[in-house]
Write an enzyme that holds these catalytic residues in place. Sequence first.
Site, short mmCIF file in Angstrom:
data_model
loop_
_atom_site.label_atom_id
_atom_site.label_comp_id
_atom_site.label_asym_id
_atom_site.label_seq_id
_atom_site.Cartn_x
_atom_site.Cartn_y
_atom_site.Cartn_z
N SER A 1 13.01 3.23 3.54
CA SER A 1 13.23 4.11 4.60
C SER A 1 14.08 2.81 5.82
CB SER A 1 12.33 4.59 5.60
OG SER A 1 11.16 3.73 6.05
N ARG B 1 6.87 1.09 13.81
CA ARG B 1 7.59 0.38 12.52
C ARG B 1 8.59 -0.69 12.80
NH1 ARG B 1 5.29 3.57 8.27
NH2 ARG B 1 4.67 5.81 9.41
N ASP C 1 1.43 -15.26 6.92
CA ASP C 1 0.99 -16.61 6.68
C ASP C 1 1.13 -17.24 5.34
OD1 ASP C 1 0.29 -17.16 9.31
OD2 ASP C 1 -1.90 -17.16 8.91
N HIS D 1 12.71 -2.55 2.84
CA HIS D 1 11.88 -1.14 3.19
C HIS D 1 12.79 -0.04 2.48
CE1 HIS D 1 8.95 -3.08 5.58
NE2 HIS D 1 9.85 -3.61 5.98
N ARG E 1 12.63 5.17 12.74
CA ARG E 1 11.40 5.96 12.75
C ARG E 1 10.61 5.54 14.09
NH1 ARG E 1 9.11 5.19 7.12
NH2 ARG E 1 7.79 6.85 7.78
N HIS F 1 3.69 -4.43 9.30
CA HIS F 1 3.67 -4.14 11.03
C HIS F 1 2.61 -5.07 11.61
CE1 HIS F 1 6.85 -1.59 9.85
NE2 HIS F 1 5.75 -0.72 9.19
N ALA G 1 2.83 -0.69 5.05
CA ALA G 1 2.34 -0.73 6.63
C ALA G 1 1.96 -2.10 6.98
CB ALA G 1 1.10 0.20 6.61
N ASN H 1 7.99 -5.51 -0.54
CA ASN H 1 7.97 -4.35 0.31
C ASN H 1 6.28 -4.30 0.57
OD1 ASN H 1 7.62 -1.91 1.60
ND2 ASN H 1 9.13 -0.75 0.31
N ARG I 1 5.07 10.70 -2.63
CA ARG I 1 4.72 10.51 -1.17
C ARG I 1 5.91 10.57 -0.40
NH1 ARG I 1 4.52 4.38 1.38
NH2 ARG I 1 3.83 5.09 3.37
N PRO J 1 0.68 -1.30 0.09
CA PRO J 1 -0.01 -0.02 -0.02
C PRO J 1 0.73 1.19 0.10
CG PRO J 1 -0.20 -1.05 2.11
CD PRO J 1 0.75 -1.89 1.29
N ASN J 2 0.44 2.03 -0.67
CA ASN J 2 0.91 3.55 -0.98
C ASN J 2 2.12 3.74 -1.47
OD1 ASN J 2 -1.31 4.82 0.52
ND2 ASN J 2 -0.41 3.68 2.42
N GLU K 1 12.33 -9.15 2.40
CA GLU K 1 11.51 -8.01 2.75
C GLU K 1 12.42 -6.72 2.62
OE1 GLU K 1 10.45 -8.28 6.90
OE2 GLU K 1 10.17 -6.09 7.15
N TYR L 1 10.88 8.82 1.58
CA TYR L 1 11.18 7.86 0.70
C TYR L 1 11.69 8.13 -0.94
CZ TYR L 1 7.69 5.96 3.78
OH TYR L 1 6.95 5.38 5.15
C1 DQA Z 1 7.95 1.37 4.02
C2 DQA Z 1 8.13 1.65 5.74
C3 DQA Z 1 6.49 1.22 6.19
O1 DQA Z 1 6.70 1.35 7.47
C4 DQA Z 1 5.57 2.43 5.66
O2 DQA Z 1 4.44 1.89 6.15
C5 DQA Z 1 5.85 1.96 4.12
C6 DQA Z 1 6.87 1.99 3.47
C7 DQA Z 1 9.31 1.72 3.53
O3 DQA Z 1 9.55 1.28 2.43
O4 DQA Z 1 9.99 2.12 3.99
O5 DQA Z 1 4.62 2.15 3.49
O6 DQA Z 1 7.70 -0.10 3.91
#
Ligand code: DQA
Length: 145
Positions: free
Chosen positions: A101, A110, A86, A99, A106, A79, A76, A73, A18, A10-11, A97, A23
């Site tokens: 950031s 997170r 699963d 990220h 942070r 978390h 959110a 990635n 963003r 998401p996002n 995994e 990011y």
């Molecule tokens: C993220 C870190 C997450 O905490 C956040 O919700 C994101 C981006 C990152 O790529 O740093 O959406 O996964």
Amino acid sequence: MKRITVINGPNLNLLGTREPDKYGAETLGSINARVAAEASRLGVECEFFQSNSEGELVDAIQGARESDGIILNAGAYTHYSIAIRDAIAAIAPPVAEVHISNVHAREDFRRVSVIAPVCRGVIAGFGADGYILALYALSGATPGH
Ligand code: DQA
């Protein structure tokens, strides 16, 4: 030829505009193009998927169960999504995994990743280059080997 699936949650479709202080200014399209270019140099086939929906991410992880690895990635969902954890636990290919950031520098929430225990490894804090580092790790192409 190895097949790697890159899944963004998401996002992350809003990368570029963003919170660029956290990011960066690069769009997801540009990041995916960089990963694709590096993958073709390494002789790896890459597929890309992004969704804002938890269920679609679960479907994408399941759908990648025949691939040789997943770069994920989960945004959110990292978390708190037991469904995504699963799904990762249910399949054989290794999951990296990623990220953009440094989630450990942070907010406290997170620092918790419910998916990390079922992932092969975690890359965080190196910006969008983290996707390339994950590609190296999963394809066994890490420089120096
Ligand atoms: C993220 C870190 C997450 O905490 C956040 O919700 C994101 C981006 C990152 O790529 O740093 O959406 O996964």
